[in-house]
Scaffold this motif. Structure first.
Motif, PDB file in Angstrom:
ATOM      1  N   TRP A  41       0.635  -1.307  -0.014  1.00  0.00           N
ATOM      2  CA  TRP A  41       0.280  -0.059  -0.005  1.00  0.00           C
ATOM      3  C   TRP A  41       1.112   1.112  -0.161  1.00  0.00           C
ATOM      4  N   THR A  42       1.565   1.641   1.109  1.00  0.00           N
ATOM      5  CA  THR A  42       2.559   2.582   0.593  1.00  0.00           C
ATOM      6  C   THR A  42       3.903   2.916  -0.803  1.00  0.00           C
ATOM      7  N   ALA A  43       3.681   1.073  -0.985  1.00  0.00           N
ATOM      8  CA  ALA A  43       4.283   1.305  -2.382  1.00  0.00           C
ATOM      9  C   ALA A  43       3.386   2.497  -3.319  1.00  0.00           C
ATOM     10  N   LYS A  44       2.260   2.221  -2.954  1.00  0.00           N
ATOM     11  CA  LYS A  44       1.232   2.401  -4.035  1.00  0.00           C
ATOM     12  C   LYS A  44       1.180   3.990  -3.830  1.00  0.00           C
ATOM     13  N   GLU A  45       1.607   4.387  -2.783  1.00  0.00           N
ATOM     14  CA  GLU A  45       0.887   6.213  -2.721  1.00  0.00           C
ATOM     15  C   GLU A  45       2.039   6.259  -3.155  1.00  0.00           C
ATOM     16  N   ALA A  46       3.525   5.797  -2.113  1.00  0.00           N
ATOM     17  CA  ALA A  46       4.689   6.574  -2.325  1.00  0.00           C
ATOM     18  C   ALA A  46       4.968   7.241  -4.355  1.00  0.00           C
ATOM     19  N   VAL A  47       4.493   6.244  -5.091  1.00  0.00           N
ATOM     20  CA  VAL A  47       4.796   6.167  -6.647  1.00  0.00           C
ATOM     21  C   VAL A  47       4.359   6.938  -6.802  1.00  0.00           C
ATOM     22  N   GLY A  48       2.506   7.029  -6.770  1.00  0.00           N
ATOM     23  CA  GLY A  48       1.791   7.580  -7.104  1.00  0.00           C
ATOM     24  C   GLY A  48       2.009   9.320  -6.825  1.00  0.00           C
ATOM     25  N   LYS A  49       2.807   9.545  -5.678  1.00  0.00           N
ATOM     26  CA  LYS A  49       3.364  11.210  -5.030  1.00  0.00           C
ATOM     27  C   LYS A  49       4.168  11.146  -6.481  1.00  0.00           C
ATOM     28  N   ALA A  50       5.436  10.409  -6.301  1.00  0.00           N
ATOM     29  CA  ALA A  50       5.998  10.333  -7.666  1.00  0.00           C
ATOM     30  C   ALA A  50       5.796  10.999  -8.914  1.00  0.00           C
ATOM     31  N   LEU A  51       5.030  10.214  -8.753  1.00  0.00           N
ATOM     32  CA  LEU A  51       4.053  10.627 -10.346  1.00  0.00           C
ATOM     33  C   LEU A  51       3.857  11.804 -10.567  1.00  0.00           C
ATOM     34  N   GLY A  52       3.441  12.684  -9.066  1.00  0.00           N
ATOM     35  CA  GLY A  52       2.510  13.609  -9.146  1.00  0.00           C
ATOM     36  C   GLY A  52       1.262  13.367  -9.671  1.00  0.00           C
ATOM     37  N   GLN A  53       0.578  12.310  -9.332  1.00  0.00           N
ATOM     38  CA  GLN A  53      -0.912  11.492  -9.501  1.00  0.00           C
ATOM     39  C   GLN A  53      -1.889  11.177  -7.842  1.00  0.00           C
TER      40      GLN A  53
END
Length: 251
Positions: free
Chosen positions: A135-147
């Motif tokens: 879950w945290t990986a998905k959140e962190a990746v989404g933030k790095a993508l800006g979405q």
């Protein structure tokens, strides 16, 4: 123990602070620490604003275009705030406290089949932690993508959790890892990178002291040959488009 120092290497810096919900906002203080360290500017000259895709940026007040803006990311969990920053490019961070939860039921609802299968094969005693790592990986990746998690972000497949950095499937230059914070915390950090990236974590140790934990050698170059075994929107600075560190409210 001591304060972090800016290195010449590509480094993802992570500050961990206590959050009691009051003023001044500890996230704002940590963001200002990031700006002072990585932009080499005094606090009074730092401004928090937005970059492309809604990503928060710290920049100098005399640089309205944000040409040398510092990419940052913010995450909160009960009693804790985490700020990540990196001079070389986009970064995302997420933190969660470990707690009992129906990991498999949640994974069936939100995660792609491959992740559900992986999670079901994990030991039951640690399944909640493994779920939170995904879950945290998905959140962190989404933030790095800006979405954030918009557009099916929870269905975005993640690599099996761990360090060193793991490549995100289908995204050649996007990497995610889980630096250890200890206790009941799960932390994920994501970066866009084509070369080695180190991680430096700054944690409070009590009585106003901090511990700087440098984790060199977790570079993306090394991982290429390694064997790889609450829904939310992106965190952005709320309020005015431009807020000085010296006058910030809560983020």
């Amino acid at each position: 123990m001591g304060q972090p120092t800016a290195s010449g290497r590509d480094t993802a810096y992570v500050w961990v602070g206590r959050d009691t919900g009051g003023q001044p906002d500890p996230a704002a203080e940590l963001l200002c620490q990031a700006g002072r360290l990585l932009l080499d500017r005094p606090r009074a000259e730092l401004v928090l604003t937005y970059g492309p895709g809604g990503r928060p940026l710290v920049r100098a007040s005399d640089d309205p275009a944000g040409s040398v803006g510092l990419p940052v990311s913010v995450s909160r969990t009960a009693g804790l705030v985490v700020v990540a920053a990196r001079r070389a490019g986009a970064i995302g961070v997420d933190v969660e406290r470990v707690r009992p939860l129906p990991a498999l039921a949640l994974a069936r609802r939100w995660f792609p089949p491959a992740e559900l299968t992986w999670l079901a094969d994990r030991p039951e005693a640690g399944r909640a932690v493994d779920f939170l790592r995904l879950w945290t990986a998905k959140e962190a990746v989404g933030k790095a993508l800006g979405q954030g998690l918009r557009g099916g972000g929870l269905r975005r497949e993640m690599p099996p959790p761990g360090l060193p950095w793991r490549p995100v499937p289908g995204a050649e230059t996007l990497w995610v890892g889980h630096p250890e914070l200890g206790g009941d915390l799960v932390l994920a950090v994501a970066v866009h990178a084509t070369g080695q990236v180190d991680v430096e974590v700054v944690q409070p140790t009590g009585h106003g002291a901090v511990e700087v934990v440098q984790r060199p050698g977790h570079g993306v170059a090394a991982v290429r040959s390694a064997s790889v075994e609450r829904t939310s929107l992106p965190v952005v600075v709320r309020g005015n488009w431009s807020s000085r560190c010296s006058t910030l409210g809560r983020l």
